[in-house]
Design a protein around this motif. Sequence first.
Motif, PDB file in Angstrom:
ATOM      1  N   SER A   1      -7.946   7.594  -3.604  1.00  0.00           N
ATOM      2  CA  SER A   1      -7.522   7.789  -2.233  1.00  0.00           C
ATOM      3  C   SER A   1      -6.265   6.952  -2.021  1.00  0.00           C
ATOM      4  N   PRO A   2      -5.382   7.416  -1.135  1.00  0.00           N
ATOM      5  CA  PRO A   2      -4.114   6.702  -0.955  1.00  0.00           C
ATOM      6  C   PRO A   2      -4.315   5.232  -0.585  1.00  0.00           C
ATOM      7  N   GLU A   3      -5.437   4.927   0.039  1.00  0.00           N
ATOM      8  CA  GLU A   3      -5.648   3.530   0.460  1.00  0.00           C
ATOM      9  C   GLU A   3      -5.771   2.591  -0.722  1.00  0.00           C
TER      10      GLU A   3
ATOM     11  N   SER B   1       0.840  -1.185   0.000  1.00  0.00           N
ATOM     12  CA  SER B   1       0.000   0.000   0.000  1.00  0.00           C
ATOM     13  C   SER B   1       0.890   1.255   0.000  1.00  0.00           C
ATOM     14  N   THR B   2       0.570   2.198  -0.880  1.00  0.00           N
ATOM     15  CA  THR B   2       1.328   3.450  -0.961  1.00  0.00           C
ATOM     16  C   THR B   2       1.395   4.131   0.406  1.00  0.00           C
ATOM     17  N   ASP B   3       0.281   4.039   1.107  1.00  0.00           N
ATOM     18  CA  ASP B   3       0.147   4.649   2.413  1.00  0.00           C
ATOM     19  C   ASP B   3       1.207   4.165   3.409  1.00  0.00           C
TER      20      ASP B   3
ATOM     21  N   ARG C   1       3.446   7.001   5.171  1.00  0.00           N
ATOM     22  CA  ARG C   1       3.437   7.197   6.621  1.00  0.00           C
ATOM     23  C   ARG C   1       4.786   6.963   7.261  1.00  0.00           C
TER      24      ARG C   1
END
Length: 453
Positions: free
Chosen positions: A103-105, A58-60, A64
Amino acid sequence: MSEGAVKKEEKPRKFQAIRGTRDLLPPETALWNRVEQTAHEVFATFGFGEIRVPIFESTDLFARSIGAETDVVSKEMYTFGGFAEFSAKVGEGRMEGMLSEMSPEEMISLRPEATASVCRAYIEHNMQQLPQPVKLYYMGPMFRRERPQKGRYRQFYQIGAEVLGGSDAPAIDAEVIEMVMTFFDRLGLQGVQLDINSIGDRNCRPQYVELLRAALLKVKDKLGPDSQRRIETNPLRVLDSKLESEQAIIATLPRIADHLCEDCATHYAAVKHQLEIRGVIYRENWRLVRGLDYYMRTTFEITAKGLGSQNAVCGGGRYDGLVELLGGPPTKGIGFAIGEDRLILSLQESGKGAISADRDVYIAWMGERAHATAIRAAKDLRKAGFSVELPPVEQKFGKALGQADKLGAKYALILGDNEVSEGLWTLKTLADGSQVKYTEPDLLEYLRKQRAL
Ligand code: ATP
Ligand code: MG
């Protein structure tokens, strides 16, 4: 015009590896294998186990952990939609353009590094329930959309390790560093230079960063555009600057060592002491900061010979808050990542990368009966661990010996009708042209002895 005629005119497209990626070919891949094998062996002696994590996440997860403001996340990641309707957009997706649509998700990225993935895995598999600390290492490709140059690729390889959980005892920091140095030493890496620093923690770093920012604002006009921008986004990175015109200014800036809180100062002093006990030679470098946000306290970088300006072969440090940041329990952490491409380059440049890809034995056979014997001989020699070239079709002996030479074979085993009926095989040593006849068991015995020399 018939279809056939049209096709004739079309020139078939010549495909090439994508810019920033490359093929690794033999015999060089043998060196890569030696390096990786040595890593497996050395890391195992320090009690580390291998973890293999996916190539995309995941990009997130990366945003993070590494930090959305870092170069890696803001411009270097290969990001694309994780769902089928977006998969057509696969490619050099940049965060900015794509984020507005998704969305980043729902986005995924090719991993630019693996620490975030290892922490994710630690949490996902409840590794905090295992005896602590958990010591893991990994190796494999990473992806960053940087400007390709010597020692800098868009697909590159890292060998890294992480120690998660347990305490933040300075002996852990020192042992991790000792392990990398042992690995480099085993490989014969030349001109190894270890730089260390402490960049403080949540208590003392923010104050230092403000102090640094204030000092930088006073000299803003004398700095280049990159550093000017970093005064706002990430002042620590200014210390990283290689710009000649900025060096004198940077030398006057406040140094973090003078602004560490008591806990950080004590920890740093103890890490240095632990390195000394281990006989690890280091240089303190107050300007050493890391490009990824999650680091704190101990940071280190190792450079080696023969790499020009891309001379960092290893970067690492402590990241105690990272697992918690990713939704796990409070967990101590420290690790490093070695740039394998640069490591290999340095070994080659200093003549430590030689690897013999030559065949041991080339079997020159003539005749049907000899072919059957040659096949059996090849099987036995390979079983004994020799590298054997067995030509698939009959060749005149002269041509076969020429071929053996080209492949760099040490020996030619000559099998013709005479040899087969006599049960005496001719072994020719190609270096000096000498020939000796052996029975089958004697030949194997002789080769074994030669190998042991
Ligand atoms: P650099 O300052 O050289 O850009 P970095 O600080 O971005 O390195 P890290 O993220 O700490 O590097 O990664 C650890 C190691 O991985 C580096 O020391 C380097 O050897 C290697 N590395 C990083 N980016 C690349 C790349 N694009 N190509 C080849 N090796 C790389
Ligand atoms: Mg970089």
